[in-house]
Design a protein around this motif. Structure first.
Motif, mmCIF file in Angstrom:
data_model
loop_
_atom_site.group_PDB
_atom_site.id
_atom_site.type_symbol
_atom_site.label_atom_id
_atom_site.label_comp_id
_atom_site.label_asym_id
_atom_site.label_seq_id
_atom_site.Cartn_x
_atom_site.Cartn_y
_atom_site.Cartn_z
ATOM 1 N N MET A 194 -69.962 -28.083 -4.092
ATOM 2 C CA MET A 194 -69.188 -27.953 -3.176
ATOM 3 C C MET A 194 -68.645 -27.035 -2.590
ATOM 4 N N PHE A 195 -68.721 -25.978 -2.664
ATOM 5 C CA PHE A 195 -69.917 -24.989 -2.190
ATOM 6 C C PHE A 195 -70.787 -25.378 -0.874
ATOM 7 N N ALA A 196 -71.739 -25.406 -2.174
ATOM 8 C CA ALA A 196 -72.921 -26.103 -0.942
ATOM 9 C C ALA A 196 -73.006 -27.548 -0.166
ATOM 10 N N GLN A 197 -72.557 -28.121 -0.816
ATOM 11 C CA GLN A 197 -71.451 -29.111 0.919
ATOM 12 C C GLN A 197 -70.890 -28.694 1.356
ATOM 13 N N MET A 198 -69.581 -27.637 1.966
ATOM 14 C CA MET A 198 -69.148 -27.083 2.442
ATOM 15 C C MET A 198 -70.080 -26.323 3.179
ATOM 16 N N GLN A 199 -71.277 -25.355 2.678
ATOM 17 C CA GLN A 199 -72.255 -24.416 3.952
ATOM 18 C C GLN A 199 -72.840 -26.276 4.954
ATOM 19 N N ASP A 220 -62.520 -15.197 2.501
ATOM 20 C CA ASP A 220 -62.491 -14.866 1.286
ATOM 21 C C ASP A 220 -62.083 -15.105 0.074
ATOM 22 N N THR A 221 -61.041 -16.368 0.902
ATOM 23 C CA THR A 221 -60.310 -17.039 -0.576
ATOM 24 C C THR A 221 -61.437 -17.597 -1.404
ATOM 25 N N VAL A 222 -62.283 -18.788 -0.880
ATOM 26 C CA VAL A 222 -62.890 -19.559 -1.035
ATOM 27 C C VAL A 222 -64.109 -19.227 -1.622
ATOM 28 N N LEU A 223 -64.783 -17.514 -1.078
ATOM 29 C CA LEU A 223 -65.794 -16.942 -1.858
ATOM 30 C C LEU A 223 -65.536 -16.046 -2.936
#
Length: 583
Positions: free
Chosen positions: A197-202, A210-213
């Motif tokens: 999901m983080f890769a898709q976000m990028q 900060d919350t995502v990280l």
């Protein structure tokens, strides 16, 4: 103060409940409050932002008794105060339902802020996720906040798939939407999906907050994804992000759980602000790496710095005693919880003490502690005692433990497998076969071993006996080479005691060779350079044969191998393990 506008302005700048209550008293005494919806709205809004939001609830009854009607501005703040009130607040749930009825009666539910607030209380304090979804589907207007509320609620309830469905149908996503999904997957224990999901976000060019990280770092910690964790740390440095106590603690946890305890310590020491959670995270990180004495030194430093340890900090310190075998120090800490800090031991603290005593052969004392506990022992307590029975080969006590353990977890394999292993190690092979037969009769399946290894930022997963990996032929060929070398150079003989299947000896060798960590190590040896440490994360306790084999591989191939199993870290180097063969 001249008029209502002045009071509204004053209340907009007031966030302390006591001060707001004084203004409310003045308005009641002057008679202004009973004549003004605007003043009711201002008071409710101010209290909803305070540390005591439930004080806003009686104001709604006061408004109705005064013959006034709520407006689209009244209900969002009131519903917010209900959502933020302590769960045990009397009448909060009933008030939420009543306010919803008023909103429908007065036609206020068509306003976006009111609709979103209603979704929030249904998904939150009322626990009616399906009703919240119905409100979303029938709302006159929705925005990102409407979806975010439900996505977050679904994620917290462990319904990640439902959260993902809503996320995918959102017309426009905010940073909150991405954060809810990343952290939702982490909470569900699905770190791989969180990282995807983080890769898709990028890829979509969304800047993480900060919350995502923090969520991404937690996902890296779950799967031992060190390279991706380091990338996040590098991102923070490149963007000049201030390392808050929350980010710092997440970095410490990530590095510790990815096997880089020294990097964790470097981050910890560089943190300007440290709360009790930051100290505890570092203490536990040292403990699971077998560095118990250092962990206890850090615990003393925390006390000296003026940070008062809480119940979780004591769990970390007791774990340190367990991994370092410090029985007397563990007893001293357990006693000081009550005597010095007034902390009543919870079942987790008793579990640490039982584990400490059992590991060190004090099985009778461990059993006595369980019998004298002020609460009923759970499966973890019995499991800790059972682990001691396994290590010290106490069959009689193991049989006693299993009788209690399977009552709590009749459908789980842990108790059966450990008892069968104890029988096998004691030469009672028929008893071990009977346990396996009993498991089949009851339909109890052993949790399959699963190991992951991160190489160049990609997580590769291996499951025991699974031959679906695209390079499985190369992996099995490599394993044959490993097996030949450790037999020839170190005299390796497979330890088949924990292979419980009724199969021939040759097939037992084959079954052992397909344990998930062996497949992962063989794969890592194929595609990594000779000086690169190998990092494995396993979902179960490492079996005796795999532990022995990994020690031999570290010696024969001159490789450092770090394995994180269900209970601790194992650093294999030059033919020995940091756990000193007790895990």
């Amino acid at each position: 103060m001249a008029g209502a506008a002045g009071y509204v302005e004053l209340l907009s700048r007031c966030g302390e409940a006591r001060a707001i209550s004084r203004i409310q008293a003045a308005l009641v005494t002057s008679g202004r409050l009973r004549r003004s919806v605007e003043l009711h709205d201002a008071l409710i809004r101010a209290l909803s932002r305070s540390a005591r939001p439930h004080l806003a609830h009686p104001l709604y009854a006061h408004l109705l008794r005064a013959g006034l009607l709520p407006t689209p501005h009244t209900l969002p703040s009131l519903l917010k105060s209900i959502a933020l009130s302590p769960a045990a607040t009397p009448g909060a749930a009933a008030l939420a339902v009543a306010v919803h009825a008023h909103a429908v009666k007065l036609g206020l539910e068509r306003f976006l802020l009111v609709s979103n607030a209603l979704i929030r209380v249904h998904a939150g304090i009322l626990g009616r996720l399906d009703d919240g979804l119905l409100l979303l589907r029938t709302a006159s207007a929705v925005d990102a906040a409407s979806f975010n509320t439900l996505i977050t609620a679904y994620a917290r309830a462990g319904r990640a798939a439902d959260a993902r469905k809503l996320f995918d149908e959102m017309p426009a996503r905010s940073a909150v939407s991405w954060s809810a999904m990343v952290n939702g997957y982490v909470q569900a224990g699905d770190g791989r999906e969180a990282l995807e999901m983080f890769a898709q976000m990028q890829a979509e060019g969304v800047c993480p907050d900060d919350t995502v990280l923090v969520g991404v770092l937690a996902a890296c910690a779950q799967h031992g994804a060190l390279e991706q964790g380091k990338w996040v740390h590098g991102y923070l440095k490149a963007h000049g992000t201030r390392i808050t106590v929350f980010l710092g603690t997440a970095l410490v946890d990530m590095y510790a759980k990815c096997g880089e305890v020294q990097l964790a310590m470097d981050v910890f020491e560089a943190m300007k602000d440290k709360n009790v959670l930051a100290w505890t995270t570092m203490i536990k990180g040292l403990a699971i790496h077998g560095r118990g004495s250092e962990a206890l030194t850090l615990f003393s430093q925390m006390e000296s710095s003026g940070v008062r340890p809480d119940d979780i900090a004591f769990i970390g310190a007791l774990c340190a005693c367990t991994h370092a075998g410090l029985v007397d120090k563990g007893r001293e800490l357990f006693d000081s919880m009550v005597r010095k800090y007034g902390i009543k031991p919870k079942i987790e603290h008793y579990g640490c003490m039982v584990d400490l005593l059992a590991r060190n052969g004090l099985l009778g004392e461990a059993k006595e502690m369980i019998q004298k506990m002020p609460m009923k022992p759970d499966a973890l307590i019995w499991g800790a005692l059972m682990a001691g029975c396994r290590f010290h080969k106490n069959v009689e006590l193991a049989e006693y433990v299993v009788k209690h353990w399977i009552l709590l977890e009749p459908d789980k394999s842990g108790a059966y497998v450990l008892l069968a292993n104890i029988y096998a190690a004691s030469g009672r092979h028929n008893s071990a076969r009977e346990i396996r037969h009993l498991m089949r009769e009851k339909g109890v399946d052993k949790t399959p071993g699963c190991s992951t290894v991160e190489i160049r930022g990609i997580i590769h997963q291996f499951i025991v006996g699974d031959l679906s990996h695209p390079r499985i032929k190369d992996i099995l060929t490599k394993w044959h080479e490993i097996d030949s070398r450790i037999r020839l150079q170190e005299g390796y003989i497979p330890d088949k005691k924990e292979v419980l299947l009724d199969i021939e000896e040759e097939e037992k060798d084959d079954a052992l060779s397909r344990h998930s960590e062996k497949l992962a190590i063989a794969f890592a040896l194929i595609i990594t350079s000779d000086n690169m440490p190998i990092r494995i994360v396993k979902n179960l306790r490492v079996c005796h044969d795999c532990h022995h084999v990994t020690k031999l591989i570290s010696k024969v191939y001159g490789r450092e191998i770090i394995v994180r199993d269900r209970t601790r870290f194992h650093l294999f180097k030059d033919g020995s393990c940091s756990c000193k063969d007790y895990w």
